[in-house]
Motif scaffolding. Structure first.
Motif, PDB file in Angstrom:
ATOM      1  N   GLN A  17       0.827  -1.209   0.000  1.00  0.00           N
ATOM      2  CA  GLN A  17       0.000   0.000   0.000  1.00  0.00           C
ATOM      3  C   GLN A  17       0.861   1.258   0.000  1.00  0.00           C
ATOM      4  O   GLN A  17       1.897   1.312   0.670  1.00  0.00           O
ATOM      5  CB  GLN A  17      -0.919   0.007   1.230  1.00  0.00           C
ATOM      6  N   TYR A  18       0.415   2.225  -0.762  1.00  0.00           N
ATOM      7  CA  TYR A  18       1.094   3.513  -0.879  1.00  0.00           C
ATOM      8  C   TYR A  18       0.031   4.610  -0.888  1.00  0.00           C
ATOM      9  O   TYR A  18      -1.137   4.338  -1.186  1.00  0.00           O
ATOM     10  CB  TYR A  18       1.924   3.553  -2.167  1.00  0.00           C
ATOM     11  N   PRO A  19       0.397   5.849  -0.583  1.00  0.00           N
ATOM     12  CA  PRO A  19      -0.598   6.924  -0.607  1.00  0.00           C
ATOM     13  C   PRO A  19      -1.270   7.022  -1.976  1.00  0.00           C
ATOM     14  O   PRO A  19      -0.613   7.238  -2.988  1.00  0.00           O
ATOM     15  CB  PRO A  19       0.238   8.175  -0.304  1.00  0.00           C
ATOM     16  N   GLY A  20      -2.560   6.790  -1.990  1.00  0.00           N
ATOM     17  CA  GLY A  20      -3.304   6.937  -3.232  1.00  0.00           C
ATOM     18  C   GLY A  20      -3.538   5.669  -4.025  1.00  0.00           C
ATOM     19  O   GLY A  20      -4.285   5.695  -5.000  1.00  0.00           O
ATOM     20  N   TYR A  21      -2.924   4.557  -3.617  1.00  0.00           N
ATOM     21  CA  TYR A  21      -3.207   3.329  -4.352  1.00  0.00           C
ATOM     22  C   TYR A  21      -2.793   2.087  -3.575  1.00  0.00           C
ATOM     23  O   TYR A  21      -2.041   2.151  -2.605  1.00  0.00           O
ATOM     24  CB  TYR A  21      -2.556   3.345  -5.736  1.00  0.00           C
ATOM     25  N   VAL A  22      -3.336   0.949  -4.022  1.00  0.00           N
ATOM     26  CA  VAL A  22      -3.013  -0.372  -3.484  1.00  0.00           C
ATOM     27  C   VAL A  22      -2.413  -1.184  -4.622  1.00  0.00           C
ATOM     28  O   VAL A  22      -2.938  -1.183  -5.737  1.00  0.00           O
ATOM     29  CB  VAL A  22      -4.268  -1.081  -2.923  1.00  0.00           C
ATOM     30  N   LEU A  23      -1.319  -1.876  -4.335  1.00  0.00           N
ATOM     31  CA  LEU A  23      -0.620  -2.655  -5.351  1.00  0.00           C
ATOM     32  C   LEU A  23      -0.737  -4.140  -5.059  1.00  0.00           C
ATOM     33  O   LEU A  23      -0.430  -4.585  -3.956  1.00  0.00           O
ATOM     34  CB  LEU A  23       0.857  -2.251  -5.399  1.00  0.00           C
ATOM     35  N   PHE A  24      -1.202  -4.907  -6.036  1.00  0.00           N
ATOM     36  CA  PHE A  24      -1.220  -6.361  -5.963  1.00  0.00           C
ATOM     37  C   PHE A  24      -0.083  -6.893  -6.837  1.00  0.00           C
ATOM     38  O   PHE A  24      -0.004  -6.561  -8.031  1.00  0.00           O
ATOM     39  CB  PHE A  24      -2.545  -6.921  -6.480  1.00  0.00           C
ATOM     40  N   GLN A  25       0.775  -7.705  -6.254  1.00  0.00           N
ATOM     41  CA  GLN A  25       1.851  -8.349  -6.997  1.00  0.00           C
ATOM     42  C   GLN A  25       1.519  -9.832  -7.121  1.00  0.00           C
ATOM     43  O   GLN A  25       1.714 -10.609  -6.197  1.00  0.00           O
ATOM     44  CB  GLN A  25       3.182  -8.140  -6.290  1.00  0.00           C
ATOM     45  N   PHE A  26       0.984 -10.186  -8.283  1.00  0.00           N
ATOM     46  CA  PHE A  26       0.547 -11.547  -8.522  1.00  0.00           C
ATOM     47  C   PHE A  26       1.690 -12.404  -9.060  1.00  0.00           C
ATOM     48  O   PHE A  26       2.749 -11.895  -9.456  1.00  0.00           O
ATOM     49  CB  PHE A  26      -0.602 -11.562  -9.534  1.00  0.00           C
ATOM     50  N   ASN A  27       1.433 -13.703  -9.106  1.00  0.00           N
ATOM     51  CA  ASN A  27       2.384 -14.625  -9.709  1.00  0.00           C
ATOM     52  C   ASN A  27       2.530 -14.361 -11.207  1.00  0.00           C
ATOM     53  O   ASN A  27       3.565 -14.651 -11.795  1.00  0.00           O
ATOM     54  CB  ASN A  27       1.915 -16.063  -9.457  1.00  0.00           C
ATOM     55  N   SER A  28       1.510 -13.804 -11.813  1.00  0.00           N
ATOM     56  CA  SER A  28       1.543 -13.567 -13.263  1.00  0.00           C
ATOM     57  C   SER A  28       1.175 -12.109 -13.557  1.00  0.00           C
ATOM     58  O   SER A  28       0.197 -11.829 -14.222  1.00  0.00           O
ATOM     59  CB  SER A  28       0.578 -14.506 -13.983  1.00  0.00           C
ATOM     60  N   GLY A  29       1.955 -11.183 -13.026  1.00  0.00           N
ATOM     61  CA  GLY A  29       1.706  -9.776 -13.307  1.00  0.00           C
ATOM     62  C   GLY A  29       1.340  -8.985 -12.074  1.00  0.00           C
ATOM     63  O   GLY A  29       1.300  -9.499 -10.953  1.00  0.00           O
ATOM     64  N   THR A  30       1.062  -7.709 -12.279  1.00  0.00           N
ATOM     65  CA  THR A  30       0.716  -6.811 -11.177  1.00  0.00           C
ATOM     66  C   THR A  30      -0.587  -6.074 -11.491  1.00  0.00           C
ATOM     67  O   THR A  30      -1.055  -6.064 -12.626  1.00  0.00           O
ATOM     68  CB  THR A  30       1.827  -5.773 -10.948  1.00  0.00           C
ATOM     69  N   ARG A  31      -1.129  -5.460 -10.441  1.00  0.00           N
ATOM     70  CA  ARG A  31      -2.380  -4.726 -10.602  1.00  0.00           C
ATOM     71  C   ARG A  31      -2.381  -3.547  -9.644  1.00  0.00           C
ATOM     72  O   ARG A  31      -2.070  -3.705  -8.453  1.00  0.00           O
ATOM     73  CB  ARG A  31      -3.561  -5.659 -10.312  1.00  0.00           C
ATOM     74  N   ILE A  32      -2.702  -2.364 -10.134  1.00  0.00           N
ATOM     75  CA  ILE A  32      -2.771  -1.166  -9.303  1.00  0.00           C
ATOM     76  C   ILE A  32      -4.234  -0.752  -9.151  1.00  0.00           C
ATOM     77  O   ILE A  32      -4.953  -0.618 -10.141  1.00  0.00           O
ATOM     78  CB  ILE A  32      -1.969  -0.010  -9.920  1.00  0.00           C
ATOM     79  N   ILE A  33      -4.647  -0.561  -7.901  1.00  0.00           N
ATOM     80  CA  ILE A  33      -5.982  -0.052  -7.605  1.00  0.00           C
ATOM     81  C   ILE A  33      -5.827   1.409  -7.181  1.00  0.00           C
ATOM     82  O   ILE A  33      -5.247   1.705  -6.130  1.00  0.00           O
ATOM     83  CB  ILE A  33      -6.662  -0.866  -6.501  1.00  0.00           C
ATOM     84  N   HIS A  34      -6.310   2.320  -7.988  1.00  0.00           N
ATOM     85  CA  HIS A  34      -6.184   3.752  -7.709  1.00  0.00           C
ATOM     86  C   HIS A  34      -7.257   4.192  -6.717  1.00  0.00           C
ATOM     87  O   HIS A  34      -8.432   3.863  -6.857  1.00  0.00           O
ATOM     88  CB  HIS A  34      -6.319   4.547  -9.010  1.00  0.00           C
ATOM     89  N   LEU A  35      -6.831   4.959  -5.716  1.00  0.00           N
ATOM     90  CA  LEU A  35      -7.744   5.427  -4.674  1.00  0.00           C
ATOM     91  C   LEU A  35      -7.960   6.933  -4.723  1.00  0.00           C
ATOM     92  O   LEU A  35      -8.598   7.489  -3.834  1.00  0.00           O
ATOM     93  CB  LEU A  35      -7.183   5.059  -3.289  1.00  0.00           C
ATOM     94  N   ASP A  36      -7.424   7.595  -5.742  1.00  0.00           N
ATOM     95  CA  ASP A  36      -7.430   9.056  -5.762  1.00  0.00           C
ATOM     96  C   ASP A  36      -8.556   9.667  -6.579  1.00  0.00           C
ATOM     97  O   ASP A  36      -8.537  10.859  -6.888  1.00  0.00           O
ATOM     98  CB  ASP A  36      -6.088   9.566  -6.285  1.00  0.00           C
ATOM     99  N   GLY A  37      -9.554   8.860  -6.952  1.00  0.00           N
ATOM    100  CA  GLY A  37     -10.698   9.402  -7.666  1.00  0.00           C
ATOM    101  C   GLY A  37     -10.492   9.617  -9.150  1.00  0.00           C
ATOM    102  O   GLY A  37     -11.347  10.234  -9.804  1.00  0.00           O
ATOM    103  N   LYS A  38      -9.404   9.129  -9.690  1.00  0.00           N
ATOM    104  CA  LYS A  38      -9.189   9.273 -11.128  1.00  0.00           C
ATOM    105  C   LYS A  38     -10.261   8.533 -11.907  1.00  0.00           C
ATOM    106  O   LYS A  38     -10.715   7.465 -11.490  1.00  0.00           O
ATOM    107  CB  LYS A  38      -7.817   8.714 -11.515  1.00  0.00           C
ATOM    108  N   PRO A  39     -10.666   9.051 -13.048  1.00  0.00           N
ATOM    109  CA  PRO A  39     -11.645   8.327 -13.873  1.00  0.00           C
ATOM    110  C   PRO A  39     -10.995   7.109 -14.528  1.00  0.00           C
ATOM    111  O   PRO A  39      -9.762   6.996 -14.596  1.00  0.00           O
ATOM    112  CB  PRO A  39     -12.057   9.371 -14.920  1.00  0.00           C
ATOM    113  N   HIS A  40     -11.823   6.198 -15.000  1.00  0.00           N
ATOM    114  CA  HIS A  40     -11.315   5.022 -15.710  1.00  0.00           C
ATOM    115  C   HIS A  40     -10.601   5.435 -16.992  1.00  0.00           C
ATOM    116  O   HIS A  40     -10.796   6.539 -17.520  1.00  0.00           O
ATOM    117  CB  HIS A  40     -12.468   4.072 -16.056  1.00  0.00           C
ATOM    118  N   LEU A  41      -9.781   4.543 -17.474  1.00  0.00           N
ATOM    119  CA  LEU A  41      -9.106   4.761 -18.748  1.00  0.00           C
ATOM    120  C   LEU A  41     -10.135   4.851 -19.872  1.00  0.00           C
ATOM    121  O   LEU A  41     -11.276   4.387 -19.717  1.00  0.00           O
ATOM    122  CB  LEU A  41      -8.143   3.604 -19.027  1.00  0.00           C
TER     123      LEU A  41
END
Length: 342
Positions: free
Chosen positions: A185-209
């Protein structure tokens, strides 16, 4: 021209001078005989502590407690997030079978891997709603899943090959039961480090891509509600599967996730997600996956807990989740067509 050697006569004065230097020459010779001074020993980092191997197998639980959303009473990080960092894994099975987690690969030709015992003695379906534990597929989508299952063990077409056999990311929700993973966890997001890649969950209210950008793990936007991390996942590429049993979501699908962390058992959380895709399903359905936290007190087992002690100057034990080296068509990732078949 040849050079001639010249011999000089020191004379009395020269001999006296030479004798006067003798003590100093002897002293220098003695110093030369002394062993060279050794440099000060450099401080070496302590040897990494060894972890005991041989933890429990992939299936661990046949039932699990329900964790309710509510207040968070545990520790928090500097930015106010509940501190849920660490190594986690699901507790019931791997990705062999989505709706019968401990039932093994569908149509598995290997008798040593076929499920043992009646269905009611195994863990429940990951589909917790509807009550029958099945994905509410539209007829065309169900036929597609059945076709995948019928050909998985001898995939003569590319669409019958498990994506992980090609070293692709596992996707959502399969990343949560495809090996263990680390949450940071970091300010503004949560990071998942998977066996097959990574995933960032943004917590700062940014809109979707933008909608035209599609990802294996989707695009995640989240926020905390007490002990629950609520995440909206969009922008799927439609290529990931939920398991070796072939269930899927399309590019049009949405996933609403809830990671519900226990206050009573700080090493547990429940993953609940509602999947909606009107182009594939007849109705939204719910997925439930239990998870537990692993620490240095546990034994790595090659699936749920894949870590190594980090080498560093401190005596503190830091566990690093190592990166899996994937080779295409490796037997542990999926099956391939038999040699000689086209």
């Amino acid at each position: 021209m040849k050079h001639k050697k010249t011999h000089r006569n020191l004379g009395v004065s020269g001999l006296v001078a030479l004798l006067s230097l003798a003590p100093h020459i002897a002293s220098a010779a003695d110093e030369a005989k002394k062993p060279e001074a050794q440099p000060a020993a450099q401080t070496q980092p302590p040897a990494p502590r060894q972890l005991r191997l041989g933890g429990p197998g992939i299936p661990q639980e046949k039932s699990f407690p329900k964790i309710e959303s509510g207040k968070w009473t545990g520790p928090r990080l500097a930015d106010g997030q509940p501190d849920v960092q660490g190594h986690w894994s699901n507790t019931i099975a791997n990705h062999d079978n989505f709706t019968d987690p401990q039932g093994g690969i569908v149509n598995d030709p290997n008798p040593n891997r076929r499920p043992k015992g009646p269905r009611e003695e195994r863990a429940p379906s990951r589909v917790s709603d509807p009550a029958d534990g099945q994905v509410p597929f539209q007829p065309w989508a169900l036929e597609k899943v059945k076709e995948f299952q019928a050909n998985f063990n001898d995939p003569v077409k590319p669409e019958y090959i498990e994506p992980l056999a090609r070293c692709a990311p596992a996707g959502i929700p399969k990343s949560l039961y495809w090996h263990g993973y680390e949450i940071s966890q970091y300010p503004g997001y949560v990071l998942f480090q998977f066996n097959s890649g990574t995933r960032i969950i943004h917590l700062d209210g940014k809109p979707h891509l933008p909608e035209n950008i599609k990802l294996w793990n989707g695009d995640s936007r989240g926020h905390w509600e007490g002990n629950t991390l609520v995440v909206d996942v969009a922008n799927h590429n439609g290529k990931a599967l939920f398991g070796r049993s072939g269930e899927f979501i399309s590019e049009n699908g949405k996933i609403q996730e809830r990671y519900i962390f226990s206050n009573e058992q700080r090493d547990r959380y429940t993953y609940e997600a509602v999947l909606t895709d009107p182009t594939v399903y007849t109705r939204p359905f719910t997925v439930t996956v239990p998870a537990r936290k692993w620490t240095e007190k546990d034994k790595p087992n090659g699936w749920h807990f894949e870590v190594e002690p980090a080498t560093h100057a401190s005596k503190e034990l830091i566990l690093d989740q190592y990166e899996r080296i994937c080779a295409e068509n490796n037997g542990g990732f999926g099956l391939v067509a038999e040699e000689g078949k086209k």
